[in-house]
Scaffold this active site. Structure first.
Site, mmCIF file in Angstrom:
data_model
loop_
_atom_site.group_PDB
_atom_site.id
_atom_site.type_symbol
_atom_site.label_atom_id
_atom_site.label_comp_id
_atom_site.label_asym_id
_atom_site.label_seq_id
_atom_site.Cartn_x
_atom_site.Cartn_y
_atom_site.Cartn_z
ATOM 1 N N ASP A 105 0.869 -1.176 0.000
ATOM 2 C CA ASP A 105 0.000 0.000 0.000
ATOM 3 C C ASP A 105 0.910 1.231 0.000
ATOM 4 O OD1 ASP A 105 0.984 0.170 2.544
ATOM 5 O OD2 ASP A 105 -0.875 -0.397 3.536
ATOM 6 N N ASP A 135 -7.912 -7.774 0.702
ATOM 7 C CA ASP A 135 -6.956 -8.016 1.779
ATOM 8 C C ASP A 135 -7.627 -7.689 3.086
ATOM 9 O OD1 ASP A 135 -5.661 -5.392 3.268
ATOM 10 O OD2 ASP A 135 -6.585 -4.911 1.350
ATOM 11 N N CYS A 174 -12.381 -29.837 6.694
ATOM 12 C CA CYS A 174 -11.175 -29.104 6.316
ATOM 13 C C CYS A 174 -9.984 -30.057 6.203
ATOM 14 C CB CYS A 174 -10.887 -28.030 7.365
ATOM 15 S SG CYS A 174 -9.397 -27.068 7.029
ATOM 16 N N CYS A 182 -6.708 -28.900 6.096
ATOM 17 C CA CYS A 182 -5.469 -28.190 6.406
ATOM 18 C C CYS A 182 -4.601 -29.006 7.358
ATOM 19 C CB CYS A 182 -5.768 -26.807 6.993
ATOM 20 S SG CYS A 182 -6.166 -26.807 8.750
ATOM 21 N N CYS A 231 -6.113 -29.348 10.881
ATOM 22 C CA CYS A 231 -7.248 -30.272 10.991
ATOM 23 C C CYS A 231 -6.828 -31.722 10.747
ATOM 24 C CB CYS A 231 -8.364 -29.855 10.028
ATOM 25 S SG CYS A 231 -9.210 -28.355 10.599
ATOM 26 N N HIS A 291 -4.922 -22.688 9.857
ATOM 27 C CA HIS A 291 -6.305 -23.089 9.582
ATOM 28 C C HIS A 291 -7.131 -21.953 8.984
ATOM 29 C CE1 HIS A 291 -10.246 -24.903 9.905
ATOM 30 N NE2 HIS A 291 -10.637 -23.741 10.410
#
Lengths: 362, 362
Positions: free
Chosen positions: A89, A261, A299, A301, A304, A330
């Site tokens: 930014d 974002d 999930c 991930c 998990c 996660h």
């Protein structure tokens, strides 16, 4: 940076951005790496869960360690060991939200560092110079983020300042860096329209909507998101700055925005608030004490696949660093997966179903 | 657990312990995972840098989340996603060092939780039951850690209590778990000798030296380390509890100790103190601001392969979680590498050279 519009479903778009550092499939979520690290994550972990681009904050990096130091250490990518695209930014927003004292003038803004109280000045020239030394792939113009509420007159003056600064930034753009313009205009449709006309005239590699989610009612925000998107060029990426609540994202993707974002998934993770396919949960709840199941049964991930809710609750209550790591993995995985599936739904022409389904869960 | 003595060099030993969960090459450093996580590290990262066994603290796990809960979640290995060997202490030492209030009686110790002030009791039976439910590979007997200084009479009474408790623990040993006895006796050689005689009589899978590094002068500590090691059985592993400063480790390995644990590398990492082949450095030093070099040019850890001192200084000063992660990876890698090279020097018969070289650096 090359822009390809792959598919539309209503106004929702699936695009492909080609950069020197890799592809970006939109709609895309950019994780926030404020001072040069996405909090609690390593670059390898970010790649493993599918991060294609991250955002860094110019304001923070300018104040510490300083853009010259980052440049002398090989630029932001080498500095933080991240070889995929980075968007910076301009620093403008943080000057407004973080610095203790600021004074906007026609040629830029004076502000006091939130770290040590020292005085600084950033104008269009400085914003471009800092971002150029950082070496990000996408730079943002310096804008004057109009607060809410603002009178029409204030919003108009603020907008003209933003347009003037945008033109000055554009004149300083290097050929290695894409540059996005930022639409302002508060909640006034004619000002938003004027803003877009002027920015398109100047010509940018992408267009961002700023000055939203600054305190206005949700309904107004959604109205402006749709209004703004409807006027933006179709052949450039569209970035809705700082907005990442998934309900808002669904609305903005429906309107035609591509890039997002937000610190929410990472910040929530550190506070123990976790996104799941059945809604948000707080990992500290007593009922998870002896829970052998994963955070989210749907999930896949790392967290998990390997840990029980009982363990995650325990390390959260024990304030362990691994808790922040596993929770962040996660939540970011959940976000990236949400965005991947959203893109798929656009390509398959079933975005509306996707949106309806998730609005019932969120 | 099967014990193999591979090679001796003077009194220094290279051994191999075979457990159901993997091999342990000694001399070995056990990273400390107090509440079920080695602070800042993931299990995968620990494996990658070569951790063969870790230590967890019974006192902490008993108080939170509780051994029954860990048992119901599948035991300590499944709980924390670590499938290699785990050694648990008995909780005795932490009762002495952490609890606000404690009262030693003949059958155990009453103490107040440092977390919530609740009152608890641990005797030999409780220590064994807790460790059995946790399911560690190596359990430790409950001992009465004699403080320094202690009169001969106090140390003797304390020692007899430890011996009685050790026999009671031994009687409760399950067949799935190895059990180590703990030598006490303060700085009195005849008490240390008596302690070892009694423990050998009872019979254990390994022998630990306790009650050292509790405030006594270094010289006295080293004297007791050598004296104790000289009397311990040669056909069992020897563990020097809680000592991990590398100068002390060199002395203890020279004396014939095999196993070590210490929070120093992990705690120092979080405080920005890093071990290198040229001695310790503090990463926050101004001179590292623009330093493009790695922490330690001779190190091949993930941190040294990917990050500059300038970046590591920046994220340390910014209090980023990644700082604690990268520093911990480096310090533990340094420790494991030190221990691997020390073992190699024993096997090659050049331990004395190794010791001399490192004593000049440390």
């Amino acid at each position: 940076m090359k822009f390809n519009l792959i598919k539309t479903d209503g106004n929702a778009r699936a695009c492909l951005l080609e950069t020197n550092r890799g592809l970006i499939h939109t709609p895309v979520f950019m994780a926030v790496g404020t001072v040069g690290t996405v909090k609690a994550m390593s670059p390898d972990e970010l790649k493993e869960i599918g991060a294609e681009i991250i955002l860094c904050n110019t304001y923070h990096l300018y104040l510490r360690p300083g853009h010259e130091i980052i440049s002398s250490l090989g630029g932001i990518h080498k500095f933080m060991n991240w070889d995929r695209p980075i968007l910076t930014d301009s620093g403008g927003f943080q000057v407004f939200s973080l610095s203790a004292l600021r004074k906007i003038e026609e040629d830029g803004v004076h502000f006091k560092s939130h770290l040590d109280g020292s005085m600084h000045f950033i104008g269009p020239k400085e914003a471009m110079e800092i971002q150029s030394l950082l070496g990000s792939d996408i730079a943002m113009v310096l804008d004057d983020c109009t607060p809410y509420p603002s009178t029409y007159e204030y919003a108009m003056n603020s907008l003209y300042r933003t347009i003037k600064w945008a033109a000055q930034c554009k004149a300083l753009q290097g050929k290695e860096q894409a540059l996005f313009g930022i639409v302002q205009g508060s909640l006034y449709e004619d000002l938003r329209e004027k803003s877009i006309e002027e920015l398109v005239d100047i010509g940018f590699d992408g267009f961002a909507a700023g000055g939203l989610s600054v305190g206005e009612p949700k309904k107004e925000m959604h109205r402006m998101i749709h209004f703004t998107a409807s006027l933006l060029p179709t052949d450039k990426p569209r970035y809705l700055m700082g907005i990442g609540e998934l309900g808002d994202v669904l609305n903005a993707v429906e309107a035609g925005f591509d890039m997002f974002d937000c610190v929410m998934p990472t910040r929530n993770a550190r506070n123990g608030t976790l996104f799941t396919s059945r809604g948000k949960i707080s990992i500290k709840r007593e009922e998870f004490k002896s829970d052998r199941g994963p955070l989210d049964p749907d999930c896949e991930c790392y967290t998990c696949r390997n840990y029980s809710r009982g363990y995650l609750r325990h390390i959260f209550l024990s304030k362990e660093i691994l808790s922040m790591r596993l929770n962040t993995i996660h939540n970011l995985y959940f976000y990236f997966n949400f965005f991947r599936n959203m893109r798929k739904s656009i390509i398959e022409g079933i975005f509306t179903e996707f949106k309806t389904k998730w609005e019932a869960i969120l």
